[in-house]
Scaffold this motif. Sequence first.
Motif, PDB file in Angstrom:
ATOM      1  N   THR A 152       0.846  -1.190   0.000  1.00  0.00           N
ATOM      2  CA  THR A 152       0.000   0.000   0.000  1.00  0.00           C
ATOM      3  C   THR A 152       0.884   1.244   0.000  1.00  0.00           C
ATOM      4  OG1 THR A 152      -1.718  -1.163   1.217  1.00  0.00           O
ATOM      5  CG2 THR A 152      -1.820   1.242   1.239  1.00  0.00           C
ATOM      6  N   ILE A 153       0.540   2.202  -0.866  1.00  0.00           N
ATOM      7  CA  ILE A 153       1.278   3.458  -0.971  1.00  0.00           C
ATOM      8  C   ILE A 153       0.371   4.583  -0.473  1.00  0.00           C
ATOM      9  CG2 ILE A 153       2.376   5.118  -2.545  1.00  0.00           C
ATOM     10  CD1 ILE A 153       3.833   2.480  -2.574  1.00  0.00           C
ATOM     11  N   TYR A 154       0.915   5.451   0.356  1.00  0.00           N
ATOM     12  CA  TYR A 154       0.247   6.689   0.746  1.00  0.00           C
ATOM     13  C   TYR A 154       1.087   7.828   0.186  1.00  0.00           C
ATOM     14  CZ  TYR A 154      -2.368   3.853   4.059  1.00  0.00           C
ATOM     15  OH  TYR A 154      -3.168   2.898   4.626  1.00  0.00           O
ATOM     16  N   ALA A 155       0.502   8.621  -0.682  1.00  0.00           N
ATOM     17  CA  ALA A 155       1.187   9.781  -1.255  1.00  0.00           C
ATOM     18  C   ALA A 155       0.415  11.025  -0.844  1.00  0.00           C
ATOM     19  CB  ALA A 155       1.259   9.673  -2.771  1.00  0.00           C
ATOM     20  N   SER A 156       1.061  11.868  -0.064  1.00  0.00           N
ATOM     21  CA  SER A 156       0.433  13.105   0.420  1.00  0.00           C
ATOM     22  C   SER A 156       0.979  14.284  -0.359  1.00  0.00           C
ATOM     23  CB  SER A 156       0.718  13.309   1.915  1.00  0.00           C
ATOM     24  OG  SER A 156       0.181  12.247   2.672  1.00  0.00           O
ATOM     25  N   TYR A 157       0.074  15.177  -0.730  1.00  0.00           N
ATOM     26  CA  TYR A 157       0.438  16.360  -1.511  1.00  0.00           C
ATOM     27  C   TYR A 157       0.057  17.632  -0.766  1.00  0.00           C
ATOM     28  CZ  TYR A 157       1.559  13.801  -5.761  1.00  0.00           C
ATOM     29  OH  TYR A 157       2.159  12.992  -6.692  1.00  0.00           O
ATOM     30  N   TYR A 158       0.951  18.601  -0.826  1.00  0.00           N
ATOM     31  CA  TYR A 158       0.676  19.961  -0.380  1.00  0.00           C
ATOM     32  C   TYR A 158       0.724  20.823  -1.634  1.00  0.00           C
ATOM     33  CZ  TYR A 158       1.459  24.657   1.385  1.00  0.00           C
ATOM     34  OH  TYR A 158       1.363  26.007   1.612  1.00  0.00           O
ATOM     35  N   VAL A 159      -0.343  21.584  -1.890  1.00  0.00           N
ATOM     36  CA  VAL A 159      -0.402  22.437  -3.069  1.00  0.00           C
ATOM     37  C   VAL A 159      -0.837  23.830  -2.634  1.00  0.00           C
ATOM     38  CG1 VAL A 159      -1.415  22.781  -5.361  1.00  0.00           C
ATOM     39  CG2 VAL A 159      -1.132  20.455  -4.476  1.00  0.00           C
ATOM     40  N   ASP A 160      -0.085  24.841  -3.087  1.00  0.00           N
ATOM     41  CA  ASP A 160      -0.534  26.216  -2.923  1.00  0.00           C
ATOM     42  C   ASP A 160      -0.238  26.956  -4.226  1.00  0.00           C
ATOM     43  OD1 ASP A 160       2.160  27.076  -2.881  1.00  0.00           O
ATOM     44  OD2 ASP A 160       2.190  27.381  -0.709  1.00  0.00           O
ATOM     45  N   ASN A 161      -0.301  28.262  -4.212  1.00  0.00           N
ATOM     46  CA  ASN A 161      -0.113  29.029  -5.450  1.00  0.00           C
ATOM     47  C   ASN A 161       1.328  29.081  -5.928  1.00  0.00           C
ATOM     48  OD1 ASN A 161      -2.825  29.585  -5.648  1.00  0.00           O
ATOM     49  ND2 ASN A 161      -2.658  31.434  -4.407  1.00  0.00           N
ATOM     50  N   THR A 162       2.277  28.616  -5.106  1.00  0.00           N
ATOM     51  CA  THR A 162       3.688  28.730  -5.478  1.00  0.00           C
ATOM     52  C   THR A 162       4.380  27.399  -5.751  1.00  0.00           C
ATOM     53  OG1 THR A 162       4.417  28.713  -3.168  1.00  0.00           O
ATOM     54  CG2 THR A 162       3.939  30.869  -4.163  1.00  0.00           C
ATOM     55  N   LEU A 163       3.872  26.297  -5.212  1.00  0.00           N
ATOM     56  CA  LEU A 163       4.570  25.023  -5.371  1.00  0.00           C
ATOM     57  C   LEU A 163       3.687  23.825  -5.082  1.00  0.00           C
ATOM     58  CD1 LEU A 163       5.016  24.264  -2.183  1.00  0.00           C
ATOM     59  CD2 LEU A 163       7.084  25.556  -2.433  1.00  0.00           C
ATOM     60  N   ILE A 164       4.238  22.645  -5.383  1.00  0.00           N
ATOM     61  CA  ILE A 164       3.600  21.382  -5.031  1.00  0.00           C
ATOM     62  C   ILE A 164       4.664  20.505  -4.368  1.00  0.00           C
ATOM     63  CG2 ILE A 164       3.962  20.455  -7.367  1.00  0.00           C
ATOM     64  CD1 ILE A 164       1.344  18.840  -6.927  1.00  0.00           C
ATOM     65  N   VAL A 165       4.290  19.918  -3.221  1.00  0.00           N
ATOM     66  CA  VAL A 165       5.202  19.116  -2.411  1.00  0.00           C
ATOM     67  C   VAL A 165       4.578  17.734  -2.235  1.00  0.00           C
ATOM     68  CG1 VAL A 165       6.326  18.922  -0.142  1.00  0.00           C
ATOM     69  CG2 VAL A 165       5.982  21.170  -1.173  1.00  0.00           C
ATOM     70  N   ARG A 166       5.405  16.680  -2.274  1.00  0.00           N
ATOM     71  CA  ARG A 166       4.919  15.304  -2.166  1.00  0.00           C
ATOM     72  C   ARG A 166       5.717  14.562  -1.106  1.00  0.00           C
ATOM     73  NH1 ARG A 166       6.348  10.246  -3.898  1.00  0.00           N
ATOM     74  NH2 ARG A 166       4.659   8.862  -4.547  1.00  0.00           N
ATOM     75  N   ALA A 167       5.008  13.718  -0.316  1.00  0.00           N
ATOM     76  CA  ALA A 167       5.644  12.811   0.639  1.00  0.00           C
ATOM     77  C   ALA A 167       5.027  11.432   0.427  1.00  0.00           C
ATOM     78  CB  ALA A 167       5.422  13.277   2.070  1.00  0.00           C
ATOM     79  N   GLU A 168       5.817  10.385   0.637  1.00  0.00           N
ATOM     80  CA  GLU A 168       5.342   9.018   0.396  1.00  0.00           C
ATOM     81  C   GLU A 168       5.626   8.127   1.591  1.00  0.00           C
ATOM     82  OE1 GLU A 168       6.803   5.325  -2.336  1.00  0.00           O
ATOM     83  OE2 GLU A 168       6.406   7.192  -3.410  1.00  0.00           O
ATOM     84  N   ARG A 169       4.706   7.197   1.823  1.00  0.00           N
ATOM     85  CA  ARG A 169       4.885   6.169   2.842  1.00  0.00           C
ATOM     86  C   ARG A 169       4.402   4.862   2.259  1.00  0.00           C
ATOM     87  NH1 ARG A 169       2.882   3.072   7.012  1.00  0.00           N
ATOM     88  NH2 ARG A 169       3.520   3.404   9.106  1.00  0.00           N
ATOM     89  N   ARG A 170       5.148   3.799   2.510  1.00  0.00           N
ATOM     90  CA  ARG A 170       4.748   2.461   2.056  1.00  0.00           C
ATOM     91  C   ARG A 170       4.327   1.638   3.259  1.00  0.00           C
ATOM     92  NH1 ARG A 170       6.696   0.661  -3.099  1.00  0.00           N
ATOM     93  NH2 ARG A 170       7.516   2.456  -4.214  1.00  0.00           N
ATOM     94  N   GLY A 171       3.312   0.812   3.068  1.00  0.00           N
ATOM     95  CA  GLY A 171       2.812  -0.025   4.155  1.00  0.00           C
ATOM     96  C   GLY A 171       1.554   0.564   4.763  1.00  0.00           C
ATOM     97  N   ARG A 172       0.687  -0.304   5.190  1.00  0.00           N
ATOM     98  CA  ARG A 172      -0.627   0.077   5.699  1.00  0.00           C
ATOM     99  C   ARG A 172      -0.524   0.897   6.982  1.00  0.00           C
ATOM    100  NH1 ARG A 172      -5.595   0.166   3.590  1.00  0.00           N
ATOM    101  NH2 ARG A 172      -7.149  -0.537   5.016  1.00  0.00           N
ATOM    102  N   LEU A 173      -1.298   1.966   7.089  1.00  0.00           N
ATOM    103  CA  LEU A 173      -1.366   2.784   8.307  1.00  0.00           C
ATOM    104  C   LEU A 173      -2.375   2.177   9.274  1.00  0.00           C
ATOM    105  CD1 LEU A 173      -1.542   6.380   6.795  1.00  0.00           C
ATOM    106  CD2 LEU A 173       0.373   5.391   8.063  1.00  0.00           C
ATOM    107  N   ARG A 174      -2.076   2.226  10.538  1.00  0.00           N
ATOM    108  CA  ARG A 174      -3.039   1.759  11.546  1.00  0.00           C
ATOM    109  C   ARG A 174      -4.204   2.729  11.670  1.00  0.00           C
ATOM    110  NH1 ARG A 174      -1.566  -1.959  15.804  1.00  0.00           N
ATOM    111  NH2 ARG A 174       0.423  -2.892  15.282  1.00  0.00           N
TER     112      ARG A 174
END
Length: 195
Positions: A152-174
């Motif tokens: 399982t992949i969790y990909a979190s995104y932060y988006v605003d008017n100036t940039l886009i940021v990504r973080a990833e985690r593998r494995g199921r979250l509790r």
Amino acid sequence: MDRRSFLATTAILGGLAGCSSMQTTTTPAQTARPTQSETSTATPGTPERERPSCVDPTRPNPDSESGAVDPVAYPDTRPAVSETGAMADYIAAYESAYRTNWLLEEHGSELTDIYFGVGEPTYFESPPASVIGRLRYSYGFETDSVVADSSTIYASYYVDNTLIVRAERRGRLRDESVLQPNPLDSGHVLECFDE
């Protein structure tokens, strides 16, 4: 306890354990875009959380036409943060391009097929004039010699008017109600925009 009773009890407990590990569904409250008043992270007397700055944007960018699978273009039109439906599509399209291009960089022309589906993001509290959305998915791919599936992949995104940021985690979250991974803490900048 005789052997037959023991086996029946074990089968029942094993079946219940299997039921408890079944995939959870996301409620409408988790996928609903927070209102502007709900997105402020500052409380009276505390400063607003520092926003990321555009430093060293990087993202997978494989050579074009490297084999059976073509690179995917990143979305070129970023919607307004307030456009919930369009932002959900944007985040999903960005992750689809990111994952495909990452696999192409990893496997090159040996990559023969990719299969995955990226659904609607779950939104989390974010600073004003921004959005944080997390996708949960898994993918599979084939090369000339390998067929593989991801965890399982969790990909979190932060988006605003100036940039886009990504973080990833593998494995199921509790606990999927908690923002993990948090792109404001562990993300990397993918792209910067002119204001």
